[in-house]
Design a protein around this motif. Structure first.
Motif, PDB file in Angstrom:
ATOM      1  N   ALA A  65       0.825  -1.206   0.000  1.00 34.10           N
ATOM      2  CA  ALA A  65       0.000   0.000   0.000  1.00 34.10           C
ATOM      3  C   ALA A  65       0.858   1.255   0.000  1.00 34.10           C
ATOM      4  O   ALA A  65       0.566   2.224  -0.716  1.00 34.10           O
ATOM      5  N   GLN A  66       1.937   1.248   0.810  1.00 36.64           N
ATOM      6  CA  GLN A  66       2.793   2.434   0.861  1.00 36.64           C
ATOM      7  C   GLN A  66       3.511   2.679  -0.467  1.00 36.64           C
ATOM      8  O   GLN A  66       3.812   3.824  -0.818  1.00 36.64           O
ATOM      9  N   ASP A  67       3.776   1.603  -1.233  1.00 33.13           N
ATOM     10  CA  ASP A  67       4.387   1.772  -2.554  1.00 33.13           C
ATOM     11  C   ASP A  67       3.424   2.494  -3.504  1.00 33.13           C
ATOM     12  O   ASP A  67       3.832   3.380  -4.261  1.00 33.13           O
ATOM     13  N   VAL A  68       2.157   2.090  -3.453  1.00 32.49           N
ATOM     14  CA  VAL A  68       1.149   2.700  -4.320  1.00 32.49           C
ATOM     15  C   VAL A  68       0.977   4.181  -3.984  1.00 32.49           C
ATOM     16  O   VAL A  68       0.971   5.046  -4.862  1.00 32.49           O
ATOM     17  N   GLN A  69       0.855   4.481  -2.682  1.00 31.17           N
ATOM     18  CA  GLN A  69       0.649   5.871  -2.274  1.00 31.17           C
ATOM     19  C   GLN A  69       1.853   6.741  -2.621  1.00 31.17           C
ATOM     20  O   GLN A  69       1.711   7.882  -3.077  1.00 31.17           O
ATOM     21  N   ALA A  70       3.057   6.209  -2.423  1.00 32.72           N
ATOM     22  CA  ALA A  70       4.264   6.982  -2.725  1.00 32.72           C
ATOM     23  C   ALA A  70       4.374   7.255  -4.219  1.00 32.72           C
ATOM     24  O   ALA A  70       4.695   8.383  -4.647  1.00 32.72           O
ATOM     25  N   LEU A 111      -4.662   8.552 -13.092  1.00 32.36           N
ATOM     26  CA  LEU A 111      -3.859   8.230 -11.916  1.00 32.36           C
ATOM     27  C   LEU A 111      -4.738   7.808 -10.750  1.00 32.36           C
ATOM     28  O   LEU A 111      -4.427   6.855 -10.017  1.00 32.36           O
ATOM     29  N   ILE A 112      -5.832   8.518 -10.558  1.00 33.40           N
ATOM     30  CA  ILE A 112      -6.748   8.184  -9.462  1.00 33.40           C
ATOM     31  C   ILE A 112      -7.349   6.800  -9.674  1.00 33.40           C
ATOM     32  O   ILE A 112      -7.449   5.991  -8.744  1.00 33.40           O
ATOM     33  N   LEU A 113      -7.745   6.489 -10.912  1.00 31.57           N
ATOM     34  CA  LEU A 113      -8.286   5.165 -11.214  1.00 31.57           C
ATOM     35  C   LEU A 113      -7.257   4.074 -10.930  1.00 31.57           C
ATOM     36  O   LEU A 113      -7.579   3.033 -10.344  1.00 31.57           O
ATOM     37  N   ALA A 114      -5.998   4.293 -11.360  1.00 33.33           N
ATOM     38  CA  ALA A 114      -4.945   3.294 -11.151  1.00 33.33           C
ATOM     39  C   ALA A 114      -4.710   3.068  -9.665  1.00 33.33           C
ATOM     40  O   ALA A 114      -4.613   1.923  -9.202  1.00 33.33           O
ATOM     41  N   ARG A 115      -4.593   4.148  -8.904  1.00 37.72           N
ATOM     42  CA  ARG A 115      -4.360   4.002  -7.470  1.00 37.72           C
ATOM     43  C   ARG A 115      -5.519   3.284  -6.791  1.00 37.72           C
ATOM     44  O   ARG A 115      -5.320   2.352  -5.990  1.00 37.72           O
ATOM     45  N   ASP A 116      -6.754   3.686  -7.123  1.00 44.12           N
ATOM     46  CA  ASP A 116      -7.911   3.088  -6.463  1.00 44.12           C
ATOM     47  C   ASP A 116      -8.038   1.606  -6.788  1.00 44.12           C
ATOM     48  O   ASP A 116      -8.398   0.798  -5.921  1.00 44.12           O
ATOM     49  N   LEU A 117      -7.731   1.221  -8.045  1.00 50.72           N
ATOM     50  CA  LEU A 117      -7.811  -0.198  -8.409  1.00 50.72           C
ATOM     51  C   LEU A 117      -6.801  -1.016  -7.608  1.00 50.72           C
ATOM     52  O   LEU A 117      -7.133  -2.072  -7.047  1.00 50.72           O
ATOM     53  N   LEU A 118      -5.557  -0.536  -7.545  1.00 49.92           N
ATOM     54  CA  LEU A 118      -4.528  -1.288  -6.836  1.00 49.92           C
ATOM     55  C   LEU A 118      -4.785  -1.339  -5.332  1.00 49.92           C
ATOM     56  O   LEU A 118      -4.579  -2.387  -4.694  1.00 49.92           O
ATOM     57  N   MET A 119      -5.249  -0.259  -4.746  1.00 50.94           N
ATOM     58  CA  MET A 119      -5.531  -0.254  -3.317  1.00 50.94           C
ATOM     59  C   MET A 119      -6.673  -1.209  -2.984  1.00 50.94           C
ATOM     60  O   MET A 119      -6.646  -1.897  -1.959  1.00 50.94           O
ATOM     61  N   ARG A 120      -7.676  -1.248  -3.858  1.00 50.77           N
ATOM     62  CA  ARG A 120      -8.782  -2.174  -3.615  1.00 50.77           C
ATOM     63  C   ARG A 120      -8.305  -3.619  -3.706  1.00 50.77           C
ATOM     64  O   ARG A 120      -8.719  -4.483  -2.911  1.00 50.77           O
ATOM     65  N   GLN A 121      -7.430  -3.900  -4.662  1.00 48.33           N
ATOM     66  CA  GLN A 121      -6.939  -5.269  -4.799  1.00 48.33           C
ATOM     67  C   GLN A 121      -5.988  -5.645  -3.671  1.00 48.33           C
ATOM     68  O   GLN A 121      -5.883  -6.828  -3.319  1.00 48.33           O
ATOM     69  N   LEU A 122      -5.305  -4.677  -3.095  1.00 41.75           N
ATOM     70  CA  LEU A 122      -4.487  -4.981  -1.918  1.00 41.75           C
ATOM     71  C   LEU A 122      -5.363  -5.381  -0.738  1.00 41.75           C
ATOM     72  O   LEU A 122      -4.965  -6.209   0.088  1.00 41.75           O
ATOM     73  N   HIS A 174      -2.184  13.839   1.933  1.00 42.86           N
ATOM     74  CA  HIS A 174      -1.737  13.971   3.314  1.00 42.86           C
ATOM     75  C   HIS A 174      -0.477  13.127   3.497  1.00 42.86           C
ATOM     76  O   HIS A 174      -0.468  11.931   3.214  1.00 42.86           O
ATOM     77  N   ASP A 175       0.598  13.757   3.960  1.00 43.83           N
ATOM     78  CA  ASP A 175       1.855  13.016   4.125  1.00 43.83           C
ATOM     79  C   ASP A 175       1.728  11.883   5.122  1.00 43.83           C
ATOM     80  O   ASP A 175       2.387  10.866   5.017  1.00 43.83           O
ATOM     81  N   ALA A 176       0.867  12.066   6.111  1.00 40.39           N
ATOM     82  CA  ALA A 176       0.758  11.059   7.167  1.00 40.39           C
ATOM     83  C   ALA A 176      -0.232   9.959   6.839  1.00 40.39           C
ATOM     84  O   ALA A 176      -0.386   9.021   7.601  1.00 40.39           O
ATOM     85  N   GLY A 177      -0.937  10.068   5.726  1.00 42.82           N
ATOM     86  CA  GLY A 177      -1.944   9.051   5.435  1.00 42.82           C
ATOM     87  C   GLY A 177      -2.309   9.052   3.967  1.00 42.82           C
ATOM     88  O   GLY A 177      -1.738   9.785   3.162  1.00 42.82           O
ATOM     89  N   PRO A 178      -3.286   8.198   3.602  1.00 50.58           N
ATOM     90  CA  PRO A 178      -3.685   8.105   2.193  1.00 50.58           C
ATOM     91  C   PRO A 178      -4.406   9.361   1.733  1.00 50.58           C
ATOM     92  O   PRO A 178      -4.992  10.085   2.523  1.00 50.58           O
ATOM     93  N   GLY A 179      -4.343   9.593   0.419  1.00 43.17           N
ATOM     94  CA  GLY A 179      -5.038  10.739  -0.143  1.00 43.17           C
ATOM     95  C   GLY A 179      -6.525  10.456  -0.297  1.00 43.17           C
ATOM     96  O   GLY A 179      -6.973   9.306  -0.258  1.00 43.17           O
TER      97      GLY A 179
END
Length: 243
Positions: free
Chosen positions: A18-23, A46-57, A102-107
């Protein structure tokens, strides 16, 4: 977009956390801002790509999962028939993606709206694309899909306009001239020229543009009966006039 294309868009390779995706998302999101690209399409992807990967994680990887991307990014712009005929200025709101990082958490992905004042040309057609260029270099460009409203008495059909005109039944039977309010202004027509209560006025549809010819105005006369006035009302009116 599938898992493979999402990974490629974010510059990632398996395995991912998850941290790899957010970074990776944070590294690319500023370069994808609409004000830098003239469109919000890169940010949306970019938003679609991030959301797809986060959901699959969260739920487990699925290489067969596909997220449909927006095939028509144009925003609908609804116009009255009169505005389509004459053009002019309108005010409309358009959605824009706003990514809160947010640096401390997910966008979080939000949508905010921007008010635009647009001067429209005369003769826009239903379904036509209108591209609004940025007011300043590097600004966001907007693409609109024209939607001409369809009223019960008036609507556009291609280049033509169709107008229903109520006429007193007796007047319609006897013929003669009537005044008709049209999007081009008042017109005087002769009911005797109508065929099956229909009459076409050439060149009074949507106006000609560099891309389209002028359309026609198709009138359909709809009879209505005038209610009979009571005899007492007629007698009272007679006395008022001749007293």
């Amino acid at each position: 977009m599938n898992r493979t294309s999402a990974l490629g868009l974010l510059g990632l390779s398996e395995p991912i956390r998850a941290q790899d995706v957010q970074a990776a998302f944070r590294q690319r999101v500023k370069r994808a801002h609409p004000d830098l690209n003239g469109t919000d399409a890169p940010l949306r992807r970019l938003i679609l790509a991030r959301d797809l990967l986060m959901r699959q994680l969260r739920n487990g990887p699925d290489i067969s999962e596909i997220i449909e991307e927006l095939s028509d990014p144009a925003e609908p712009l609804r116009l009255s028939v009169e505005t389509a005929v004459t053009g002019g200025g309108i005010v409309t709101d358009v959605p824009l993606p706003l990514e809160l990082i947010h640096d401390a958490g997910p966008g979080r992905s939000l949508m905010h709206r921007k008010t635009l004042r647009i001067t429209l040309p005369a003769g826009l057609r239903d379904g036509e694309r209108l591209r609004l260029k940025a007011a300043r270099p590097g600004g966001t460009e907007h693409v609109f899909r024209i939607e001409i409203e369809r009223r019960e008495d008036l609507h556009a059909e291609g280049h033509d306009l169709c107008l229903t005109v109520p006429v007193e039944a007796r007047r319609l039977r006897l013929g003669g001239q009537v005044r008709v309010e049209t999007p081009h202004g008042p017109q005087t027509v002769d009911l005797s020229d109508a065929v099956d209560n229909r009459l076409t006025l050439k060149g009074l549809g949507l106006p000609a543009t560099a891309r389209y010819p002028a359309g026609d105005l198709h009138l359909r006369f709809e009879a209505f009966e005038t209610p009979m006035r009571p005899a007492s009302d007629l007698l009272a009116e007679f006395h008022r006039k001749w007293a």
